[in-house]
Design an enzyme around this catalytic site. Structure first.
Site, PDB file in Angstrom:
ATOM      1  N   HIS A 205       0.799  -1.220   0.000  1.00 39.03           N
ATOM      2  CA  HIS A 205       0.000   0.000   0.000  1.00 39.03           C
ATOM      3  C   HIS A 205       0.834   1.274   0.000  1.00 39.03           C
ATOM      4  O   HIS A 205       0.331   2.345  -0.306  1.00 39.03           O
ATOM      5  CB  HIS A 205      -0.945   0.031   1.220  1.00 39.03           C
ATOM      6  CG  HIS A 205      -0.247   0.428   2.487  1.00 39.03           C
ATOM      7  ND1 HIS A 205       0.492  -0.449   3.222  1.00 39.03           N
ATOM      8  CD2 HIS A 205      -0.162   1.619   3.129  1.00 39.03           C
ATOM      9  CE1 HIS A 205       0.998   0.163   4.270  1.00 39.03           C
ATOM     10  NE2 HIS A 205       0.623   1.436   4.242  1.00 39.03           N
ATOM     11  N   ARG A 206       2.126   1.184   0.317  1.00 35.66           N
ATOM     12  CA  ARG A 206       2.944   2.392   0.434  1.00 35.66           C
ATOM     13  C   ARG A 206       3.051   3.126  -0.897  1.00 35.66           C
ATOM     14  O   ARG A 206       3.177   2.515  -1.958  1.00 35.66           O
ATOM     15  CB  ARG A 206       4.350   2.025   0.915  1.00 35.66           C
ATOM     16  CG  ARG A 206       4.404   1.549   2.351  1.00 35.66           C
ATOM     17  CD  ARG A 206       4.611   2.697   3.302  1.00 35.66           C
ATOM     18  NE  ARG A 206       4.762   2.229   4.679  1.00 35.66           N
ATOM     19  CZ  ARG A 206       5.024   3.004   5.696  1.00 35.66           C
ATOM     20  NH1 ARG A 206       5.164   4.303   5.533  1.00 35.66           N
ATOM     21  NH2 ARG A 206       5.130   2.510   6.903  1.00 35.66           N
TER      22      ARG A 206
END
Length: 345
Positions: A205-206
């Site tokens: 998700h980063r």
């Protein structure tokens, strides 16, 4: 009665807040929670408040799906309004998100002391927005609650020594309690038809992985290669699912599922053989469950997990010799933090 104004906005913050909110109440203090709305999906927000029994937020700001500047600016404006109305003794922030830095700046400009849980973490990569948020928050905080001695050292190197406390890690507190509850309640393994210790868990998700198409493709390719050796279950962040859909072909060997509640996630990781993630929180949770982790980033702020052999970067092939990490505490970090907060007010 002493009042603490707590700013929450993202999944990891809900997890950290659960034992602290309970300890604050038990210490006889009042807590007012403001939820910025940074994570707004029911599966990434509401379910955590319910499962972890976090007090209902007094403020729901519903600020999300904006760029860093717009999101942080709107949060700063709305949090300032709420703080002026509440006049708290201390503002409590967690972690390294836009919600964190907005809460810290709003309080600092109003001359309200800031307390930062998870202070002192550094990846030393200023390209990461989270790193900027950490540094700024620490430098305006009056109380800095460090989960490790490395974090204390990082602050000392930056000239921050006043108000620094090594408290252990509140996520360890949560993990202990949640795993015990999940053991008797979660049906996630049966629902997914997977066997204990015969699958891995993955999350992406980063921004550093999702905003760069070439890097995102590399991460997905790495997971597809890993899936040739072991089935991978991947709860998919909404932004990541959108990118995978745009890609045209779903990854091979990965069982993609919607985000799941914390109890189910705790049990899924606990029973897994490995964890592959770019999440700071999940790196630690993997260690708490004594599950080896591969971090899908080029550096990590949780260097202890690497040094202790439970974690490695995807750019390396071997783990260090494995040992326990005493810094994270004994599961009573939240109680220690509440005692320090009470003494400071």
């Amino acid at each position: 009665m002493s009042q603490i104004f707590t700013v929450l906005g993202a999944r990891p913050q809900f997890i950290k807040a659960a034992p602290v909110s309970r300890a604050i109440a038990e210490a006889g203090m009042t807590e007012v929670i403001a939820h910025t709305g940074q994570h707004f999906d029911a599966l990434m927000s509401d379910v955590f408040f319910e499962e972890l029994e976090i007090p209902k937020p007094a403020y729901n700001l519903e600020i999300n799906s904006l760029g860093h500047g717009a999101m942080t600016g709107r949060m700063l404006e709305k949090l300032e309004e709420a703080m002026l109305a509440e006049k708290p003794d201390i503002v409590l922030v967690y972690g390294d998100t836009n919600s964190t830095v907005a809460g810290a700046l709003a309080a600092a400009k109003l001359h309200i002391p800031v307390a930062h849980i998870e202070a002192g973490l550094r990846s030393f990569n200023r390209q990461m927005p989270e790193e900027i948020n950490r540094v700024v928050t620490d430098h305006v905080s009056a109380l800095l609650f460090c989960p490790t001695q490395t974090a204390v050292h990082n602050l000392t190197q930056e000239g921050i020594v006043a108000g620094v406390h090594a408290t252990g890690d509140v996520m360890f507190d949560t993990t202990i309690a949640a795993t015990e509850r999940a053991k008797g309640r979660s049906t996630i393994l049966a629902d997914l038809a997977v066997q204990p210790k015969r699958y891995a868990v993955a999350t992406i998700h980063r921004a550093e992985n999702t905003d760069d198409p070439a890097r995102f493709a590399r991460v997905v390719a790495w997971l597809e290669e890993a899936a040739r050796s072991i089935p991978i279950v991947m709860p998919v962040h909404p932004r990541t699912r959108k990118l995978l859909t745009q890609r045209g072909a779903m990854p091979t060997g990965l069982k993609l599922i919607d985000p799941i509640g914390y109890l189910d996630m705790a049990w899924l990781v606990n029973q897994s053989a490995a964890t592959f993630t770019d999440s700071g929180g999940l790196q630690k949770e993997a260690y708490f469950h004594r599950v080896p982790c591969v971090t899908l980033r080029d550096e990590t702020e949780w260097v202890e997990t690497v040094d202790a052999g439970w974690n490695r970067l995807w750019t390396t092939s071997d783990y260090a010799p494995r040992r326990d990490i005493p810094d994270y505490g004994d599961g009573r970090s939240a109680i220690t933090i509440a005692e320090i907060l009470k003494a400071a007010i």
